[in-house]
Motif scaffolding. Structure first.
Motif, PDB file in Angstrom:
ATOM      1  N   HIS A  82       0.839  -1.206   0.000  1.00  0.00           N
ATOM      2  CA  HIS A  82       0.000   0.000   0.000  1.00  0.00           C
ATOM      3  C   HIS A  82       0.869   1.249   0.000  1.00  0.00           C
ATOM      4  O   HIS A  82       1.904   1.301   0.679  1.00  0.00           O
ATOM      5  CB  HIS A  82      -0.933   0.019   1.217  1.00  0.00           C
ATOM      6  CG  HIS A  82      -1.969  -1.057   1.206  1.00  0.00           C
ATOM      7  ND1 HIS A  82      -1.704  -2.353   1.629  1.00  0.00           N
ATOM      8  CD2 HIS A  82      -3.269  -1.049   0.787  1.00  0.00           C
ATOM      9  CE1 HIS A  82      -2.802  -3.077   1.502  1.00  0.00           C
ATOM     10  NE2 HIS A  82      -3.757  -2.318   0.999  1.00  0.00           N
ATOM     11  N   THR A  83       0.456   2.228  -0.781  1.00  0.00           N
ATOM     12  CA  THR A  83       1.122   3.518  -0.766  1.00  0.00           C
ATOM     13  C   THR A  83       0.657   4.310   0.449  1.00  0.00           C
ATOM     14  O   THR A  83      -0.264   3.901   1.168  1.00  0.00           O
ATOM     15  CB  THR A  83       0.799   4.312  -2.038  1.00  0.00           C
ATOM     16  OG1 THR A  83      -0.614   4.634  -2.044  1.00  0.00           O
ATOM     17  CG2 THR A  83       1.118   3.502  -3.288  1.00  0.00           C
ATOM     18  N   THR A  84       1.293   5.454   0.683  1.00  0.00           N
ATOM     19  CA  THR A  84       0.884   6.303   1.803  1.00  0.00           C
ATOM     20  C   THR A  84      -0.534   6.822   1.618  1.00  0.00           C
ATOM     21  O   THR A  84      -1.202   7.170   2.595  1.00  0.00           O
ATOM     22  CB  THR A  84       1.860   7.488   1.941  1.00  0.00           C
ATOM     23  OG1 THR A  84       1.936   8.185   0.690  1.00  0.00           O
ATOM     24  CG2 THR A  84       3.242   7.003   2.325  1.00  0.00           C
ATOM     25  N   GLU A  85      -0.998   6.872   0.337  1.00  0.00           N
ATOM     26  CA  GLU A  85      -2.378   7.305   0.077  1.00  0.00           C
ATOM     27  C   GLU A  85      -3.377   6.162   0.198  1.00  0.00           C
ATOM     28  O   GLU A  85      -4.580   6.361   0.004  1.00  0.00           O
ATOM     29  CB  GLU A  85      -2.494   7.914  -1.322  1.00  0.00           C
ATOM     30  CG  GLU A  85      -1.663   9.172  -1.542  1.00  0.00           C
ATOM     31  CD  GLU A  85      -0.221   8.858  -1.901  1.00  0.00           C
ATOM     32  OE1 GLU A  85       0.053   7.679  -2.242  1.00  0.00           O
ATOM     33  OE2 GLU A  85       0.625   9.760  -1.830  1.00  0.00           O
ATOM     34  N   GLY A  86      -2.883   4.947   0.492  1.00  0.00           N
ATOM     35  CA  GLY A  86      -3.778   3.803   0.647  1.00  0.00           C
ATOM     36  C   GLY A  86      -4.014   3.021  -0.628  1.00  0.00           C
ATOM     37  O   GLY A  86      -4.782   2.054  -0.631  1.00  0.00           O
ATOM     38  N   ARG A  87      -3.362   3.405  -1.731  1.00  0.00           N
ATOM     39  CA  ARG A  87      -3.546   2.691  -2.993  1.00  0.00           C
ATOM     40  C   ARG A  87      -2.793   1.367  -2.955  1.00  0.00           C
ATOM     41  O   ARG A  87      -1.668   1.285  -2.486  1.00  0.00           O
ATOM     42  CB  ARG A  87      -3.041   3.561  -4.149  1.00  0.00           C
ATOM     43  CG  ARG A  87      -3.262   2.980  -5.520  1.00  0.00           C
ATOM     44  CD  ARG A  87      -2.970   4.031  -6.587  1.00  0.00           C
ATOM     45  NE  ARG A  87      -1.614   4.547  -6.487  1.00  0.00           N
ATOM     46  CZ  ARG A  87      -0.571   4.012  -7.111  1.00  0.00           C
ATOM     47  NH1 ARG A  87      -0.734   2.927  -7.871  1.00  0.00           N
ATOM     48  NH2 ARG A  87       0.624   4.552  -6.991  1.00  0.00           N
ATOM     49  N   VAL A  88      -3.436   0.312  -3.470  1.00  0.00           N
ATOM     50  CA  VAL A  88      -2.820  -1.014  -3.489  1.00  0.00           C
ATOM     51  C   VAL A  88      -1.853  -1.102  -4.660  1.00  0.00           C
ATOM     52  O   VAL A  88      -2.174  -0.709  -5.786  1.00  0.00           O
ATOM     53  CB  VAL A  88      -3.889  -2.124  -3.609  1.00  0.00           C
ATOM     54  CG1 VAL A  88      -3.228  -3.508  -3.560  1.00  0.00           C
ATOM     55  CG2 VAL A  88      -4.915  -2.002  -2.498  1.00  0.00           C
ATOM     56  N   ILE A  89      -0.656  -1.615  -4.396  1.00  0.00           N
ATOM     57  CA  ILE A  89       0.361  -1.768  -5.428  1.00  0.00           C
ATOM     58  C   ILE A  89       0.917  -3.182  -5.379  1.00  0.00           C
ATOM     59  O   ILE A  89       0.680  -3.930  -4.424  1.00  0.00           O
ATOM     60  CB  ILE A  89       1.515  -0.749  -5.260  1.00  0.00           C
ATOM     61  CG1 ILE A  89       2.182  -0.937  -3.894  1.00  0.00           C
ATOM     62  CG2 ILE A  89       1.013   0.672  -5.456  1.00  0.00           C
ATOM     63  CD1 ILE A  89       3.453  -0.137  -3.721  1.00  0.00           C
ATOM     64  N   ASP A  90       1.656  -3.551  -6.427  1.00  0.00           N
ATOM     65  CA  ASP A  90       2.337  -4.848  -6.493  1.00  0.00           C
ATOM     66  C   ASP A  90       3.835  -4.591  -6.360  1.00  0.00           C
ATOM     67  O   ASP A  90       4.460  -4.036  -7.261  1.00  0.00           O
ATOM     68  CB  ASP A  90       2.005  -5.528  -7.827  1.00  0.00           C
ATOM     69  CG  ASP A  90       2.747  -6.840  -8.016  1.00  0.00           C
ATOM     70  OD1 ASP A  90       3.399  -7.310  -7.052  1.00  0.00           O
ATOM     71  OD2 ASP A  90       2.667  -7.405  -9.118  1.00  0.00           O
ATOM     72  N   ARG A  91       4.409  -5.019  -5.252  1.00  0.00           N
ATOM     73  CA  ARG A  91       5.833  -4.755  -5.007  1.00  0.00           C
ATOM     74  C   ARG A  91       6.741  -5.524  -5.961  1.00  0.00           C
ATOM     75  O   ARG A  91       7.893  -5.146  -6.154  1.00  0.00           O
ATOM     76  CB  ARG A  91       6.174  -5.091  -3.557  1.00  0.00           C
ATOM     77  CG  ARG A  91       5.603  -4.107  -2.537  1.00  0.00           C
ATOM     78  CD  ARG A  91       6.147  -4.385  -1.154  1.00  0.00           C
ATOM     79  NE  ARG A  91       5.569  -5.605  -0.616  1.00  0.00           N
ATOM     80  CZ  ARG A  91       4.679  -5.654   0.379  1.00  0.00           C
ATOM     81  NH1 ARG A  91       4.276  -4.527   0.936  1.00  0.00           N
ATOM     82  NH2 ARG A  91       4.201  -6.798   0.807  1.00  0.00           N
ATOM     83  N   GLY A  92       6.243  -6.586  -6.563  1.00  0.00           N
ATOM     84  CA  GLY A  92       7.055  -7.362  -7.493  1.00  0.00           C
ATOM     85  C   GLY A  92       6.880  -6.982  -8.949  1.00  0.00           C
ATOM     86  O   GLY A  92       7.511  -7.591  -9.824  1.00  0.00           O
ATOM     87  N   LYS A  93       6.049  -5.978  -9.217  1.00  0.00           N
ATOM     88  CA  LYS A  93       5.680  -5.664 -10.595  1.00  0.00           C
ATOM     89  C   LYS A  93       6.878  -5.220 -11.435  1.00  0.00           C
ATOM     90  O   LYS A  93       7.067  -5.677 -12.565  1.00  0.00           O
ATOM     91  CB  LYS A  93       4.600  -4.570 -10.602  1.00  0.00           C
ATOM     92  CG  LYS A  93       4.084  -4.213 -11.991  1.00  0.00           C
ATOM     93  CD  LYS A  93       3.368  -5.383 -12.620  1.00  0.00           C
ATOM     94  CE  LYS A  93       2.789  -5.019 -13.963  1.00  0.00           C
ATOM     95  NZ  LYS A  93       2.205  -6.181 -14.645  1.00  0.00           N
ATOM     96  N   ALA A  94       7.690  -4.308 -10.915  1.00  0.00           N
ATOM     97  CA  ALA A  94       8.806  -3.767 -11.700  1.00  0.00           C
ATOM     98  C   ALA A  94       9.810  -4.860 -12.043  1.00  0.00           C
ATOM     99  O   ALA A  94      10.283  -4.949 -13.185  1.00  0.00           O
ATOM    100  CB  ALA A  94       9.472  -2.635 -10.937  1.00  0.00           C
TER     101      ALA A  94
END
Length: 424
Positions: A82-94
């Motif tokens: 999660h970003t500081t804004e609460g958005r869900v991200i994929d840490r393995g994407k890059a």
């Protein structure tokens, strides 16, 4: 790659890609233009080849590591954060994107287990984070697996196809059939998969033939070439952006646009890419060119002007943004409801956002009063973030009565949204 070197090799001068004549061209004419064209093509190949090789170094290194050390594959896996804004991200994407891109240009039979893993992780990423849409990350992973033509991979492709409405439409059934239509049908018939009947119903004898599958594979090979030199400059721009190479991405996309007709479509692509990269001053200039070349009807003209105002506001030029919004108002449809309600919501939201970027108190209050008037009569205020912008603008303008009124509007809008959802 420095801009001066880029200009020297490509003949692209200025941020919008204008051409400069070759030094050896003294008399205008067809021969002169041909000489310039040859020189630009030769220089373009030299400069872009070097830059492409530079960009590929890290992905190739990542791929070699994945090949040598399968125990490193978890670094490529989907990992929710999660970003500081609460958005869900994929840490393995890059990391996954990097390896997948290198695999496009270096295809080996022994990579099938790695490709299967990457497709599984892309499928999980889409299932968990991407509710709609389909991009080349999933389709490239699927194509590279499909090229191996193994019937057991049919189920991987079926999972990828059945993530969402968009993947159901865009992830082609041909992915499942590269092992041969008959072999695929036999594999499905022999299974106890709960979707067995659906797949068999989807495979139609007149449309899904081995010849059709081969034509599709040829199309995918053209879309995802194995030779980096066969990629378009716009594709390289997106690759560079994915690696965080903003300047390289800008140069590739600007060069691509310089070789295309200056149509509204070309310019929109360039503007959107520059804005995504954060080159907002350049994006503003391109959007002005969009407006200059467009022969769109009034509603589309309003959208183009609104886009310009949004870019100007993001670039920190609230004065120009407000002037553009005043011009936009002159071509907005008279009816705020019906099919044009969305355009009105975005227009009013942008007016309020400019107020929040106006440092002078008196000017902010004047602009707020105009924005407040534009808001009246706009329906479905629970959509598009209009009231969030309105509340922020009321704070900026120092208008407590308006704050109270907007809070009441928000409560009413929330009730309206709940009622619409219950009906739906």
């Amino acid at each position: 790659m420095p801009w001066a070197l880029f200009s020297q090799f490509t003949g692209v001068g200025g941020m919008l890609g204008g051409r400069v004549p070759g030094a050896g061209c003294r008399v205008p004419g067809a021969g002169c233009r041909a000489e310039e064209s040859k020189g630009r093509a030769k220089g373009r190949t030299m400069s872009f080849s070097d830059e492409q090789e530079r960009l590929l170094r890290a992905p190739r290194s990542d791929l070699e590591r994945a090949r040598r050390k399968p125990e490193s594959w978890p670094d490529l896996a989907f990992s929710a954060g999660h970003t500081t804004e609460g958005r869900v991200i994929d840490r393995g994407k890059a990391a996954r994107r990097s390896v997948l891109w290198a695999l496009q240009y270096d295809r080996r039979p022994q990579d099938l287990p790695l490709l299967r893993f990457l497709l599984q992780q892309e499928t999980l990423f889409y299932r968990e984070i991407v509710p709609w849409g389909l991009a080349s990350d999933l389709t490239l992973a699927g194509f590279l697996v499909a090229e191996h033509r193994q019937p057991e991979d049919l189920w991987l492709h079926w999972s990828a196809k059945n993530i969402s409405f968009d993947t159901a439409l865009g992830y082609h059934l041909y992915h499942l059939l590269t092992c041969g239509v008959a072999a695929a049908v036999d594999t499905v018939r022999a299974s106890a998969h709960p979707d067995r009947g659906r797949i068999l119903d989807d495979i139609t004898a007149d449309r899904h033939t081995d010849a059709a599958v081969e034509r599709w594979l040829d199309e995918q090979r053209a879309l995802f070439p194995s030779d980096p030199a066969d990629e378009s400059l716009s594709s390289w721009a997106h690759h560079a952006a994915g690696l965080g190479e903003r300047e390289a991405s800008r140069l590739f996309m600007t060069a691509w646009a310089a070789g295309e007709p200056r149509t509204e479509g070309t310019l929109n692509t360039l503007q959107h890419h520059l804005a995504q990269l954060g080159f907002l001053t350049e994006a503003v200039a391109v959007q002005r060119e969009v407006i200059a070349v467009s022969d769109a009807p009034p509603d589309a003209s309003a959208f183009n002007l609104l886009t310009l105002g949004r870019l100007q506001r993001r670039a920190g030029d609230a004065t120009s943004a407000w002037r553009t919004l005043e011009e936009t108002r002159n071509v907005m449809p008279a009816d705020k409801r019906g099919l044009r309600a969305g355009l009105w919501r975005h227009f009013v939201k942008e007016c309020f956002l400019v107020v929040t970027h106006t440092p002078d108190d008196a000017t902010a209050r004047r602009r707020f009063a105009v924005s407040d008037e534009h808001l009246r009569g706009v329906p479905r205020l629970w959509m598009d973030g209009v009231l969030d912008a309105a509340l922020a603008a009321a704070e900026q303008a120092g208008d407590p009565p308006a704050l109270d009124r907007y809070r009441a509007l928000r409560q009413a809008a929330d009730r309206e949204r709940e009622q619409e959802q219950d009906i739906g």
